[in-house]
Scaffold this motif. Structure first.
Motif, mmCIF file in Angstrom:
data_model
loop_
_atom_site.group_PDB
_atom_site.id
_atom_site.type_symbol
_atom_site.label_atom_id
_atom_site.label_comp_id
_atom_site.label_asym_id
_atom_site.label_seq_id
_atom_site.Cartn_x
_atom_site.Cartn_y
_atom_site.Cartn_z
ATOM 1 N N GLU A 1 0.828 -1.198 0.000
ATOM 2 C CA GLU A 1 0.000 0.000 0.000
ATOM 3 C C GLU A 1 0.869 1.256 0.000
ATOM 4 N N ALA A 2 2.012 1.199 0.695
ATOM 5 C CA ALA A 2 2.910 2.355 0.727
ATOM 6 C C ALA A 2 3.488 2.630 -0.652
ATOM 7 N N SER B 1 -5.768 6.634 -1.223
ATOM 8 C CA SER B 1 -5.992 5.410 -0.469
ATOM 9 C C SER B 1 -7.216 4.687 -1.009
ATOM 10 N N LEU B 2 -7.258 3.388 -0.772
ATOM 11 C CA LEU B 2 -8.399 2.605 -1.203
ATOM 12 C C LEU B 2 -9.582 2.904 -0.295
ATOM 13 N N PRO B 3 -10.806 2.894 -0.834
ATOM 14 C CA PRO B 3 -11.984 3.196 -0.014
ATOM 15 C C PRO B 3 -12.366 1.999 0.856
ATOM 16 N N VAL B 4 -11.709 1.865 1.985
ATOM 17 C CA VAL B 4 -12.008 0.778 2.916
ATOM 18 C C VAL B 4 -12.259 1.358 4.297
ATOM 19 N N VAL B 5 -12.960 0.605 5.096
ATOM 20 C CA VAL B 5 -13.201 0.972 6.493
ATOM 21 C C VAL B 5 -12.350 0.044 7.337
ATOM 22 N N ARG B 6 -11.512 0.578 8.161
ATOM 23 C CA ARG B 6 -10.645 -0.248 8.996
ATOM 24 C C ARG B 6 -11.233 -0.350 10.395
ATOM 25 N N LEU C 1 -2.131 -7.100 -3.681
ATOM 26 C CA LEU C 1 -2.634 -7.618 -2.417
ATOM 27 C C LEU C 1 -3.981 -6.966 -2.127
ATOM 28 N N LEU C 2 -4.949 -7.790 -1.756
ATOM 29 C CA LEU C 2 -6.245 -7.244 -1.372
ATOM 30 C C LEU C 2 -6.076 -6.459 -0.080
ATOM 31 N N PRO C 3 -6.801 -5.363 0.086
ATOM 32 C CA PRO C 3 -6.708 -4.605 1.343
ATOM 33 C C PRO C 3 -7.280 -5.422 2.499
ATOM 34 N N ASN C 4 -7.114 -4.911 3.701
ATOM 35 C CA ASN C 4 -7.564 -5.609 4.901
ATOM 36 C C ASN C 4 -9.050 -5.944 4.878
ATOM 37 N N THR D 1 -7.619 -9.613 13.221
ATOM 38 C CA THR D 1 -7.661 -10.400 11.987
ATOM 39 C C THR D 1 -7.585 -9.515 10.751
ATOM 40 N N LEU D 2 -7.843 -8.238 10.887
ATOM 41 C CA LEU D 2 -7.833 -7.349 9.739
ATOM 42 C C LEU D 2 -6.483 -6.672 9.523
ATOM 43 N N GLU D 3 -5.486 -7.022 10.300
ATOM 44 C CA GLU D 3 -4.183 -6.386 10.147
ATOM 45 C C GLU D 3 -3.391 -6.972 8.986
ATOM 46 N N ARG D 4 -3.741 -8.150 8.530
ATOM 47 C CA ARG D 4 -3.046 -8.788 7.419
ATOM 48 C C ARG D 4 -3.881 -8.660 6.155
#
Length: 121
Positions: free
Chosen positions: A22-23, A39-44, A69-72, A49-52
């Motif tokens: 992502e960087a 940045s990708l439009p995702v909600v963190r 790589l798919l985002p979290n 489990t969402l860190e990888r």
């Protein structure tokens, strides 16, 4: 266009120089709703489990294929579209991918079948 998620991910994540983090992809950016985004439009969420990343995908546009790589977390089809824009910044835009005639397909290699990706929200 197609998205392919391999079932055996094994050593593909081990320092593979062909996968952009992502960087590394943040500088490519894309336009969404008239605004420049990096940045990708995702909600963190704070879940461990969402860190990888979710996994490796192969994105294909015309005759060119790229790994990503798919985002979290994937919250909508816009996240997948943004992956395509980041992977093919000179060929694709969010506006183009949102067009009514543009479809994204997922390839099930075990059945050699393609399924159209739909946004169910």
């Amino acid at each position: 266009m197609r998205v392919y998620t391999p079932t055996n991910q094994g050593p593909l994540f081990d320092d593979d120089p062909g996968i952009m983090s992502e960087a590394e992809t943040a500088s490519t950016g894309f336009r969404r709703g008239g605004k420049q985004r990096s940045s990708l439009p995702v909600v963190r969420t704070p879940s461990k489990t969402l860190e990888r990343p979710l996994g490796l995908v192969f994105l294909q546009y015309r005759s060119e294929t790229k790994r990503a790589l798919l985002p979290n977390e994937i919250t909508s089809i816009d996240t997948v579209r943004a992956l395509f824009v980041r992977s093919f910044p000179r060929q694709l835009t969010m506006q183009y991918l949102e067009g009514p005639n543009v479809k994204i397909y997922i390839h099930d290699s075990s059945k050699d079948m393609f399924y159209e990706l739909e946004d169910v929200r």
